[in-house]
Design a protein around this motif. Structure first.
Motif, short mmCIF file in Angstrom:
data_model
loop_
_atom_site.label_atom_id
_atom_site.label_comp_id
_atom_site.label_asym_id
_atom_site.label_seq_id
_atom_site.Cartn_x
_atom_site.Cartn_y
_atom_site.Cartn_z
N THR A 122 0.81 -1.20 0.00
CA THR A 122 0.00 0.00 0.00
C THR A 122 0.85 1.26 0.00
OG1 THR A 122 -2.20 -0.57 0.77
CG2 THR A 122 -1.16 1.28 1.83
N MET A 123 1.94 1.27 0.79
CA MET A 123 2.78 2.46 0.85
C MET A 123 3.44 2.73 -0.49
SD MET A 123 4.63 2.73 4.49
CE MET A 123 5.44 1.17 4.40
N VAL A 124 3.98 1.68 -1.10
CA VAL A 124 4.65 1.87 -2.38
C VAL A 124 3.65 2.30 -3.44
CG1 VAL A 124 5.82 0.66 -4.25
CG2 VAL A 124 6.59 0.37 -1.92
N TYR A 125 2.46 1.69 -3.40
CA TYR A 125 1.43 2.09 -4.37
C TYR A 125 1.05 3.54 -4.14
CZ TYR A 125 -2.66 2.14 -7.29
OH TYR A 125 -3.56 2.46 -8.27
N LEU B 164 2.66 2.11 -8.12
CA LEU B 164 3.29 0.90 -8.65
C LEU B 164 2.93 -0.27 -7.75
CD1 LEU B 164 5.46 -0.79 -10.26
CD2 LEU B 164 7.07 -0.07 -8.50
N ILE B 165 2.44 -1.36 -8.34
CA ILE B 165 2.23 -2.56 -7.55
C ILE B 165 3.53 -3.33 -7.55
CG2 ILE B 165 0.97 -4.72 -7.40
CD1 ILE B 165 -1.33 -3.13 -8.82
N PHE C 270 10.44 2.98 0.02
CA PHE C 270 10.82 1.61 -0.35
C PHE C 270 11.55 0.92 0.79
CE2 PHE C 270 9.58 1.93 -4.68
CZ PHE C 270 9.48 0.61 -5.09
N MET C 271 12.49 1.65 1.42
CA MET C 271 13.27 1.05 2.50
C MET C 271 12.35 0.68 3.65
SD MET C 271 16.54 3.57 2.27
CE MET C 271 17.51 2.81 3.56
N GLY D 68 -3.32 1.74 -1.28
CA GLY D 68 -2.88 3.11 -1.09
C GLY D 68 -3.32 3.66 0.25
N ASN D 69 -4.15 2.91 0.97
CA ASN D 69 -4.70 3.38 2.24
C ASN D 69 -4.12 2.56 3.39
OD1 ASN D 69 -6.68 3.26 4.50
ND2 ASN D 69 -7.72 4.77 3.21
N VAL D 70 -3.44 3.26 4.33
CA VAL D 70 -2.70 2.54 5.38
C VAL D 70 -3.61 1.76 6.35
CG1 VAL D 70 -1.15 2.85 7.33
CG2 VAL D 70 -0.63 3.93 5.15
N PRO D 71 -4.61 2.39 6.96
CA PRO D 71 -5.48 1.58 7.83
C PRO D 71 -6.22 0.50 7.04
CG PRO D 71 -5.94 3.93 8.07
CD PRO D 71 -4.99 3.81 6.93
#
Lengths: 401, 319
Positions: free
Chosen positions: B26-29, B34-35, B220-221, B263-266
């Motif tokens: 989700t964070m990278v997207y 990008l998946i 990414f890290m 794309g959504n953290v929760p």
């Protein structure tokens, strides 16, 4: 910097090529074999004047069943080394070309096609997993090239046609052996089944076990399933636990069974697990640790067998590869020796005469039992039941057809 | 009732791990659209880093408190580095190319890692002082992950009807801790604000003086480190590790991320937990054969009713 990625890829490709080379045994000679096949213009018969007879083998050298493929390859190599040391066949050396199928049936089918069309092998050995052998048998039968599977026990494999043989017993027999053992020796009445739904082998064993065990008067308390590659079986085991069985029949492969045993014990399921030859790997004891102790499985051979032929095989294998050979190594060895015997008996290496020669195999003294092929091209032989104790399999009893 | 409780515990344990891996997707997207299909395999690499550290420490040290901390630290830092390199050399050169190019690259990296790790390669480096550093790829066959948390039963209800183990509780707490740290990073720090700005619109963010390249690299890290942590929890739970484990867990976690709204953290956390529980209950109360069918059927259902996922927003495409 941007050039780094292609370079890395090139390096990887080189590594992959290097690895493929390594899977071929020394006698084949990287350059010798291809020239032999290049000189051959028509038909599947080996050309006169060439000094090697090339066999093909497909095995899982990588992927989830890698130890199966590696053991089988070692067994085949050992048998051919001995055959060549004893003068080969009709003055020629016998070599084998091995392709990796990554434990995948679709890759196995591709590998067979490659062996037949590119390498023009006279005979094919492999696979261990029935799903892969089924895919291979289809191609071998269509191309009219004889194939011997060392250890695929699903009946459908040899039903693909008159070119497909095996040197091991078939699933109905393994399922019967465990049902009989559970009922008569362990005095179990209620058994749950946990099968691998992705594997023809596992489903085959589970079906026969269920039928035979019920016929003997036992009760199957429930059938659960998983898919190869899963690592969490707690849901299935929790459901099984509720049915309070005396034992669980898990005819899967070692890579999953070890973990299943651990999770069963973790959930408080203490009854013995039972399985088939898919358990046979040193890895089972590493993955299962203490949880797999006290479980039983049916197998083709036991290294405890005092027969001098078996002991000599074990000593030779240890010298060459280190470690005690498992049943798959023994069956690979037997399959290669049956193939060499047939090559010796056959007047030439055409597929018709080879097929005829293999079909006539009778009372062949293999290290995993005496091999006689019946009219359905299956080997008729007895099975052993082993118990896991102190991190290894110990012989319990032999059950005959 | 006892059975229900046991299923609930099993499902939660699986769900928290899906959730942690899904957070990475989700964070990278969020920042790159990008998946990152290599995410699961980065997790697998992290597991092997942890495995190597544990073996290096030996039986005694690996299960001590600092030993476990060291294993986690080594795997997470190692993976952060790996994530950095993957982003720098595989994705950044393609950033202005069509999105499909990066997606295919991600699949390529995924396969390179999962199949590369099955090769039988290794070498030994002599170190001063008589030590030797041996580096080797793990090879194809599955290995048993060492018991870095010695299993002890903490709670037994009835006649072993429900069993809870120490590592289940500890894993849950570690997962919860990682999620809280992430929550703090994303919503309470300058870096988090920058990350959210980049995910909103990376061109405008760059105009506002946000170093987008650095934010993306850090994202990414972070996601790779999180994957390593999740992977270790997975290895502690299911004990068997193999080079192909990443493909499978990665796929499930991706589904979880989409269910929650990618794309959504929760959303990723909720998606992971829901998926873990759904799978567990399907197997426990219906037929085990149906597990994957129901899991993916559930995904389709969610997408039919809420195309953006449970928490996602559907942005109208401006032409």
């Amino acid at each position: 910097m941007r050039r780094l990625v292609p370079m890395l890829l090139a390096a990887l490709a080189a590594l992959a090529a290097g690895c493929e080379k390594k899977t071929q045994p020394a006698p084949s000679g990287e350059s010798g074999a291809p020239t032999a096949t290049a000189g051959q213009s028509a038909g599947s018969a080996a050309p006169e004047g060439s000094d090697t007879i090339l066999l093909g083998e497909v095995g899982a050298l990588t992927g989830g069943q890698a130890t199966f493929g590696i053991s089988t390859r070692n067994g085949v190599e050992l048998a051919l080394k001995e055959a060549n040391a004893a003068g080969g066949v009709k003055g020629k050396k016998v070599a084998v070309r091995v392709y990796d199928d990554q434990s995948k049936p679709e890759e196995a089918a591709l590998a067979v096609t490659r062996l037949i069309t590119q390498d023009k092998v006279v005979l094919i050995l492999g696979e261990v997993a029935s799903s892969s052998s089924l895919a291979m048998a289809e191609k071998a039968q269509a191309a009219n090239v004889p194939m011997i599977t060392p250890s695929s026990t699903n009946p459908a494999v040899t039903e693909k046609g008159e070119n497909i043989f095996r040197v091991c017993f078939i699933d109905p027999f393994q399922g019967f052996v465990m049902a009989k053992f559970a009922h008569d020796n362990l005095k179990m009445n209620k058994v749950a089944v946990l099968q691998d739904n992705k594997s023809a082998y596992s489903i085959g064993l589970a079906d026969v076990f269920t039928r035979k065990f019920t016929e003997m008067g036992g009760k199957i308390t429930g059938t659960e399933s998983y898919s190869q590659g899963d690592t969490d079986y707690r849901a299935q085991l929790t459901a099984i636990k509720k049915t309070q069985p005396d034992g669980i029949y898990v005819p899967g492969y070692y890579s999953e069974v070890g973990v299943i045993a651990r999770q069963a014990r973790e959930l408080g399921l203490k009854v013995p697990l039972m399985g088939g030859d898919g358990w046979d790997s040193e890895k089972l004891y590493e993955l299962g640790s203490s949880a797999i102790e006290g479980s039983y499985f049916s197998n083709h051979y036991s290294p405890d067998n005092p027969d001098p032929r078996v002991q000599k095989f074990i000593a030779d294998y240890k010298a060459a590869y280190g470690g005690v050979p498992d049943a798959l190594a023994a069956l690979g060895y037997d399959a290669a020796r049956v193939a060499v015997e047939a090559l010796k008996r056959a007047p030439d290496t055409s597929s018709a005469s080879l097929r005829e020669a293999i079909a006539q195999t009778k009372d062949f003294p293999g290290v995993a039992g005496t091999v006689s092929l019946d009219e359905k091209r299956n080997a008729v032989k007895s099975a052993v039941v082993l118990k896991v104790a102190d991190g290894k399999a110990t012989y319990v009893t032999t059950i005959s057809p | 009732m006892a059975q229900l409780l046991q299923h609930l515990i099993n499902g939660l344990a699986a769900g928290t791990i899906y959730a942690l891996v899904a957070l990475g997707y989700t964070m990278v997207y969020g920042v790159l659209k990008l998946i990152n299909f290599a995410h699961g395999d980065v997790m697998m690499v992290g597991v092997y880093m942890g495995y190597a550290t544990a073996i290096g420490l030996g039986r005694q040290a690996q299960s001590s408190l600092w030993g476990v901390a060291l294993i986690f630290a080594a795997a997470m830092l190692g993976c952060a580095l790996l994530g950095f390199f993957i982003e720098r050399f595989a994705y950044r050169p393609l950033r202005e190319k069509p999105r499909l190019t990066a997606l295919i690259t991600a699949i390529g990296i995924s396969f390179a890692l999962s199949y590369g790790f099955q090769l039988d390669l290794g070498f030994k480096l002599p170190l001063p002082g008589g030590y030797e550093l041996s580096l080797a790829l793990p090879g194809a066959s599955p290995r048993a992950f060492p018991e870095i948390i010695r299993p002890t039963e903490w709670l037994i209800i009835g006649d072993r009807d429900v069993v809870i183990w120490n590592w289940q509780v500890i894993s849950f707490l570690i997962a919860l801790g990682l999620m809280l740290v992430l929550q703090y990073l994303v919503y309470r720090t300058r870096f988090g604000r920058a990350m959210r700005a980049v995910s909103w619109d990376h061109r405008v963010a760059a105009l506002m003086g946000i170093p987008t390249d650095r934010v993306i690299a850090l994202t990414f890290m972070l996601s790779s480190a999180l994957a390593a942590g999740a992977g270790l929890l997975y290895a502690i739970k299911d004990t068997s590790v193999s080079p192909l484990m990443g493909l499978y867990v990665g796929l499930k976690a991706f589904v979880a991320a989409v269910i929650g709204g990618i794309g959504n953290v929760p959303g990723a956390v909720v998606g992971g937990l829901v998926l873990g529980l759904v799978e567990e209950f399907v197997v426990g109360y219906a037929a085990s054969t149906w597990r994957d069918a129901v899991a993916f059927g559930f995904l389709i259902l969610v997408l039919l009713v809420k195309p953006g996922g449970l928490f996602g927003r559907v942005a109208a495409e401006k032409v």
